[in-house]
Design an enzyme around this catalytic site. Structure first.
Site, mmCIF file in Angstrom:
data_model
loop_
_atom_site.group_PDB
_atom_site.id
_atom_site.type_symbol
_atom_site.label_atom_id
_atom_site.label_comp_id
_atom_site.label_asym_id
_atom_site.label_seq_id
_atom_site.Cartn_x
_atom_site.Cartn_y
_atom_site.Cartn_z
ATOM 1 N N HIS A 207 0.843 -1.195 0.000
ATOM 2 C CA HIS A 207 0.000 0.000 0.000
ATOM 3 C C HIS A 207 0.877 1.244 0.000
ATOM 4 C CE1 HIS A 207 0.828 -1.015 4.222
ATOM 5 N NE2 HIS A 207 0.681 0.267 4.504
ATOM 6 N N GLU A 284 -0.258 24.765 14.770
ATOM 7 C CA GLU A 284 0.341 24.816 13.443
ATOM 8 C C GLU A 284 -0.685 24.522 12.350
ATOM 9 O OE1 GLU A 284 2.914 26.157 12.752
ATOM 10 O OE2 GLU A 284 4.684 25.536 13.856
#
Length: 291
Positions: A207, A284
């Protein structure tokens, strides 16, 4: 060849591994759509034609085969049509794209190849096949573009750059004239998308992660969660093929997951104080989406 697995360099908790596979829809009704699925709907085959949703459990391989623990992703590649669009957002004969069950950012997708000869290989081994690597990189690039569009859809209203451009567009006599040299630039959300693999994957099926850079998620709960996407443990797809001596082939030796925590955006160090980093990441995130 891939490096030997090392549990101390695992990006996923035991709870996440045992909870990877969700139960497919049981009634066979068409899944509800979401905005991100709609972005990809021009590529997805009609469920009523090539990929029918079945209400008969016996006809569904994903229901009669057990996909537990580190093999959990196999349920999606075996029969993606049995899952709702909130989980499987795109599939065809070669690929399945899902929303990560435990997303580590605002957007977190997994690209799953369906080739039986490749899907159980470590990515270091699978990407030795350059033809296959080129196919993966091309598919990842499509997903990066779509993920960037989804970021714009979700967060464009908060972005200073996007707001300035929209105000300028609204002031034009012809709002369709987006080529005017006087227009301020809009935000390039593609720079906020990263894509790659873990040097020591937690799940057995191959994946590729495609995710936004923000690491803003309730599922970022441990240092390993953060460092798995914030150190060389995360190997960008565009870096392949790797040189044989590349240190990222040896994550246990390099001890990436045990490195001190560093903010992805400002570079501030937090040592091993994950709670402090987590609080900082929230601030942030707010600043990042306002850019």
């Amino acid at each position: 060849m891939a490096s030997e697995p090392n549990n101390t360099q695992d990006a996923t908790t035991g709870e996440e591994i045992t909870s990877t596979t969700i139960t497919p829809a049981q009634d066979g009704t068409p899944p509800k759509r979401n905005a991100f699925t709609d972005l990809m709907s021009h590529k997805k085959s009609s469920p009523s034609k090539k990929h029918p949703h079945s209400s008969t459990p016996q006809s569904d391989p994903a229901r009669i085969t057990t996909f537990l623990g580190r093999n959990g992703l196999g349920a999606y590649t075996t029969n993606p049509a049995s899952f709702p669009a909130s989980r499987v957002i795109y599939y065809d004969e070669k690929w399945v794209v899902i929303n990560d069950l435990f997303p580590k950012s605002s957007i977190h997708l997994l690209l799953l190849p369906r080739d039986p000869a490749k899907q159980m290989l470590h990515p270091f081994d699978a990407f030795e096949d350059l033809d296959f690597l080129n196919e993966v990189q091309a598919e990842v690039e499509k997903l990066r573009i779509l993920a960037a569009k989804e970021l714009h859809r979700r967060f464009g209203k908060y972005s200073t750059l996007d707001q300035n451009r929209q105000r300028a567009l609204d002031a034009l006599d012809d709002p369709s004239d987006t080529s005017s040299p006087n227009l301020p630039p809009d935000r390039d959300w593609s720079t906020s998308i990263i894509s790659g693999i873990h040097a020591n994957p937690s799940m057995n099926h191959l994946h590729v992660h495609i995710l936004s850079i923000d690491r803003h998620s309730e599922f970022v709960r441990h240092r390993k969660h953060y460092n798995s996407f914030s150190t060389p443990f995360f190997v960008p797809v565009e870096n392949f093929p790797l040189e044989k001596e590349d240190p990222r082939r040896h994550p246990a030796r390099e001890r990436y997951m045990e490195r001190d925590l560093v903010c992805w955006r400002c570079g501030r160090g937090f040592g091993n104080k994950f709670a402090s980093l987590k609080e900082h990441l929230g601030k942030e995130f707010e600043a990042w989406r306002k850019e």
